[in-house]
Design an enzyme around this catalytic site. Structure first.
Site, short mmCIF file in Angstrom:
data_model
loop_
_atom_site.label_atom_id
_atom_site.label_comp_id
_atom_site.label_asym_id
_atom_site.label_seq_id
_atom_site.Cartn_x
_atom_site.Cartn_y
_atom_site.Cartn_z
N GLY A 102 31.84 -0.01 -1.07
CA GLY A 102 30.76 0.89 -1.42
C GLY A 102 31.26 1.93 -2.40
O GLY A 102 32.46 2.00 -2.70
N GLU A 103 30.32 2.73 -2.88
CA GLU A 103 30.69 3.81 -3.78
C GLU A 103 29.95 5.07 -3.37
O GLU A 103 28.74 5.03 -3.11
CB GLU A 103 30.32 3.46 -5.23
CG GLU A 103 30.81 4.53 -6.20
CD GLU A 103 30.31 4.32 -7.61
OE1 GLU A 103 29.46 3.43 -7.83
OE2 GLU A 103 30.75 5.09 -8.50
N LYS A 133 39.65 4.74 0.47
CA LYS A 133 38.75 5.52 -0.40
C LYS A 133 39.58 6.16 -1.50
O LYS A 133 40.55 6.88 -1.23
CB LYS A 133 38.02 6.59 0.41
CG LYS A 133 36.93 7.28 -0.39
CD LYS A 133 36.27 8.41 0.38
CE LYS A 133 35.20 7.91 1.29
NZ LYS A 133 34.35 9.02 1.81
N ASP A 227 27.19 17.37 6.57
CA ASP A 227 26.75 16.27 5.72
C ASP A 227 26.29 15.08 6.56
O ASP A 227 26.64 13.93 6.28
CB ASP A 227 27.89 15.86 4.77
CG ASP A 227 27.36 15.21 3.49
OD1 ASP A 227 26.15 15.34 3.22
OD2 ASP A 227 28.15 14.57 2.78
N1 LIG Z 1 35.77 3.08 6.97
C1 LIG Z 1 34.88 2.31 6.34
N2 LIG Z 1 34.69 1.03 6.70
C2 LIG Z 1 33.78 0.25 6.08
N3 LIG Z 1 33.00 0.68 5.07
C3 LIG Z 1 33.14 1.94 4.65
C4 LIG Z 1 34.08 2.83 5.24
N4 LIG Z 1 33.98 4.04 4.63
C5 LIG Z 1 33.03 3.91 3.69
N5 LIG Z 1 32.51 2.65 3.69
C6 LIG Z 1 31.46 2.12 2.81
O1 LIG Z 1 31.56 2.74 1.56
C7 LIG Z 1 30.33 3.42 1.25
C8 LIG Z 1 30.64 4.65 0.43
O2 LIG Z 1 31.19 5.63 1.26
P1 LIG Z 1 31.38 7.13 0.79
O3 LIG Z 1 31.66 7.91 2.01
O4 LIG Z 1 32.39 7.15 -0.28
O5 LIG Z 1 30.03 7.54 0.12
P2 LIG Z 1 28.57 7.80 0.71
O6 LIG Z 1 28.71 8.35 2.11
O7 LIG Z 1 27.76 6.54 0.59
O8 LIG Z 1 27.97 8.87 -0.26
P3 LIG Z 1 28.38 10.39 -0.41
O9 LIG Z 1 29.43 10.46 -1.44
O10 LIG Z 1 27.13 11.06 -0.85
O11 LIG Z 1 28.87 10.85 0.92
C9 LIG Z 1 29.68 3.68 2.61
O12 LIG Z 1 28.30 3.83 2.52
C10 LIG Z 1 30.08 2.44 3.39
O13 LIG Z 1 29.18 1.39 3.12
MG LIG Z 2 30.17 9.07 3.02
#
Ligand SMILES: Nc1ncnc2c1ncn2[C@@H]1O[C@H](COP(=O)(O)OP(=O)(O)OP(=O)(O)O)[C@@H](O)[C@H]1O
Ligand SMILES: [Mg+2]
Length: 429
Positions: A102-103, A133, A227
């Site tokens: 994801g992003e 990440k 958040d």
């Molecule tokens: N530990 C994890 N295991 C599996 N997938 C993950 C994990 N952490 C993040 N993801 C995936 O990556 C995506 C992006 O996560 P990220 O926390 O970077 O951004 P977000 O929460 O979608 O947006 P924002 O930046 O506004 O918080 C998530 O929505 C999820 O689908």
């Molecule tokens: Mg997030």
């Protein structure tokens, strides 16, 4: 409170248990230790993730007179592993695009594999699966969120908080390594998948996320998450919910203080109105955000959806009149559930969402109260579909008695029109 088995003791500074010292890592490559709370950072940064910037950018510019808080020591938070950039590069197959999970506003999240009990990369499919990440190299602001994440998640442990395994800090590279959450985010399940998330899973996820927040609020040094939203609720293989992303978390008011004053950051559609207006942050701001997520779980609608007709774009504004009217409640239910939801569960969830979304923060429940209200909803079996079938057969029996050979199908269509449950066309199939 049930399942309040997280670990708060580690919050006390100086507690450093099983930190793994890493080879060839000099002090420049360790985390700048700050207080648990990154006040200076959260006061001054703004979020460049467009959907999270709640204050005008000119008010919130990073200034050069706000230097990075100095490291207070050079130790790593307890039990966190320190990875090299090369190790994480190998673990994710050179950050292959097809391993992107994801992003978010701060960069991509990659799937990777590491050896058990260490930082060495492992072959895909072996060892431990992790989510890596990688923060966009956008300078001070990203670094500060990264530090806040390491600072909070390195020290808070609870079944409903995602586990931070380790981090990497090398030159301008900032990475975080989490346990891999097999089912991704709640956002994915509610809004992107074709198969609707079953009612029982929705309740279980709401309860797990509520326990995570209750843990944060209930400790000796309360933490306000700030958040809370569906993309930050991650799900394991059994749909257990875990909160991720502590980049915006902030310590709650201490002593006789009623709130902490901060710049307004968060995500449009989730932030409590009084916080947006005044910058006064309390744990009740999280409770409001929880109410928004509960509504999303109930309705299958996003908190903000520009694709909907005006009047329906802001979920809370659209849903309020329905929440306040018992006869209209069932019009809120996600139509993709058809009649596969608990009737009493919908009533209780709506009531809870209504209370969490109260305009007066003091009238909102605490997260402990929310947990208590959600626990019994797991066991409700009064599915709307069952009630529908029993109405149907009752009506058919009555009709048969009075009219003899009246066709069953007429009875069925009438019962659908008359049923208080079926106010939405989609559920009238
Ligand atoms: N530990 C994890 N295991 C599996 N997938 C993950 C994990 N952490 C993040 N993801 C995936 O990556 C995506 C992006 O996560 P990220 O926390 O970077 O951004 P977000 O929460 O979608 O947006 P924002 O930046 O506004 O918080 C998530 O929505 C999820 O689908
Ligand atoms: Mg997030």
């Amino acid at each position: 409170m049930e399942n309040k088995c997280g670990c708060w003791a580690l919050l006390k500074r100086g507690v450093r248990g099983a930190c793994k010292p890493s080879a060839s890592r000099d002090s420049a490559n360790t985390i700048p230790r700050t207080s648990l709370v990154y006040d200076a950072a959260t006061e001054t940064r703004y979020l460049n993730a467009s959907n999270r910037e709640l204050c005008p950018p000119n008010e919130a510019k990073l200034s050069s007179d706000n230097p990075d808080p100095p490291p207070t020591d050079n130790k790593s938070p307890c039990q966190l592993l320190q990875f090299t950039f090369q190790e994480l590069k190998s673990a994710t197959g050179n950050f292959r695009p097809d391993s992107i999970l994801g992003e978010g506003g701060f960069g991509y999240v990659f799937k990777g594999w590491i050896e058990e009990n260490g930082t060495a990369p492992a072959k895909p499919g072996s060892g431990i699966t992790v989510a890596v990440k990688s923060l966009k190299p956008d300078g001070l602001q990203g670094h500060r969120e990264w530090v806040a994440e390491v600072d909070f998640l390195g020290q808070l442990h609870h079944p409903n908080l995602v586990k931070l395994i380790g981090y990497c800090i090398e030159d301008d590279q900032r990475l975080l390594v989490y346990e891999f959450m097999t089912r991704g985010s709640l956002e994915n399940h509610l809004f992107r998948r074709t198969i609707p998330l079953p009612w029982s899973n929705r309740i279980m996820i709401a309860l797990g996320a509520a326990k995570g927040l209750a843990f944060l609020h209930g400790g000796p040094e309360p933490v306000i998450y700030r958040d809370f939203k569906t993309s930050n609720i991650l799900l394991d293989s059994e749909y257990n919910a875990k909160l991720s992303d502590f980049g915006l978390a902030k310590a709650g008011p201490q002593g006789d203080k009623t709130h902490v004053s901060t710049r307004v950051v968060g995500t449009y559609g989730y932030a409590a109105p009084e916080y947006v207006m005044t910058g006064h942050l309390t744990s009740k701001s999280d409770v409001y955000s929880f109410g928004v997520v509960l509504l999303e779980i109930l309705t299958g609608r996003r908190s903000m959806d520009k694709k909907r007709p005006s009047g329906e774009q802001n979920l809370v504004a659209w849903a309020r009149p329905y929440l306040a009217d018992k006869r209209k409640l069932y019009q809120l239910v996600d139509p993709r559930l058809e009649l596969h939801y608990s009737l009493k569960g919908v009533q209780k969830v709506s009531q809870l969402a209504y209370n969490c979304l109260s305009r007066d923060p003091k009238s909102r429940p605490t997260m402990d109260e929310v947990v208590k209200a959600l626990i019994p909803l797991q066991d409700l079996n009064d599915l709307a579909i069952l009630s529908y079938h029993s109405r149907l057969s009752q009506q058919a029996r009555r009709k048969k008695k009075s009219e003899g050979t009246q066709q069953h199908t007429n009875a069925a269509s009438k019962s659908i029109r008359d049923s208080p449950l079926n106010t939405s066309k989609q559920r009238c199939r």
